[in-house]
Design a protein around this motif. Structure first.
Motif, PDB file in Angstrom:
ATOM      1  N   ASP A 152       0.882  -1.108  -0.036  1.00  0.00           N
ATOM      2  CA  ASP A 152      -0.047  -0.057  -0.060  1.00  0.00           C
ATOM      3  C   ASP A 152       0.837   1.269   0.006  1.00  0.00           C
ATOM      4  N   ASN A 153       2.001   1.192   0.742  1.00  0.00           N
ATOM      5  CA  ASN A 153       2.843   2.291   0.525  1.00  0.00           C
ATOM      6  C   ASN A 153       4.308   2.217   0.180  1.00  0.00           C
ATOM      7  N   GLU A 156       7.393   3.664   1.884  1.00  0.00           N
ATOM      8  CA  GLU A 156       7.554   3.187   3.300  1.00  0.00           C
ATOM      9  C   GLU A 156       8.623   1.857   2.914  1.00  0.00           C
TER      10      GLU A 156
END
Length: 200
Positions: A152-153, A156
């Motif tokens: 999702d990220n 990150e």
């Protein structure tokens, strides 16, 4: 064009010798005379390619980071239809002993020490770190878009990956047993797979 290529080749020969000497002797013990002897050139010719030792050090930082980027952000085959296999190959490359030993930590930390007190050197570190991050981000986004990983990220994920790579490099510095290192690397590789939502 040939003159320019020859100029770059000579610079790279000098930088490679400088890199090896720093790894062997330490930055403070490497003189222009020693570099000249290593490349079988008169010292005056070294100064033709690098006007002083500080410029040579900046060149070394560039040289070192190009090596770092090639190791920490390995190229992938964008045309390979086996995207899952390409992802595994990509991660295997990141977590291999051969990749970790490609960068000599004595050279790296010598350059870090310089960057702590030299603005231009510090800027080079920032530029190359960003360059590595961008390349990794592009790769992670590709595998995510292809459905190989569930992330999702991605930004990150790249940060997490960079921290893992740096940690493994530090581990190898204090661990001469390559087999043991690979066991540790394989453990972290599984953690990365889990973090990225990849199923082997």
């Amino acid at each position: 064009m040939k003159v320019k290529e020859n100029h770059e080749n000579k610079r790279n020969i000098i930088l490679e010798a400088f890199y090896k000497l720093v790894a062997e002797l330490g930055m403070e013990n490497v003189s222009m005379t020693k570099i000249a002897k290593a490349v079988n050139m008169p010292s005056s010719l070294i100064f033709y390619y690098f006007k002083n030792k500080q410029e040579l050090i900046y060149g070394l930082i560039d040289y070192m980071f190009e090596k770092c980027i090639s190791v920490s952000t390995p190229d992938i085959d964008w045309t390979n239809k086996d995207v899952k296999g390409e992802f595994i190959k990509f991660v295997d490359s990141l977590f291999s002993v051969n990749g970790a030993i490609e960068i000599d930590s004595r050279v790296y930390f010598s350059c870090v020490n310089i960057a702590l007190r030299d603005k231009r050197a510090k800027e080079k570190f920032a530029i190359y770190t960003e360059k590595a991050n961008e390349k990794l981000l592009k790769t992670i986004e590709y595998f995510s878009a292809e459905g190989v990983i569930s992330c999702d990220n991605t930004a990150e994920a790249v940060y997490y990956l960079m921290v893992m790579i740096a940690g493994l490099q530090d581990t190898l510095d204090f661990l001469d047993d390559h087999e043991k290192f690979q066991c540790i690397a394989d453990f972290h590789k599984k953690q990365l797979f889990r973090f990225l939502g990849f199923k082997e």
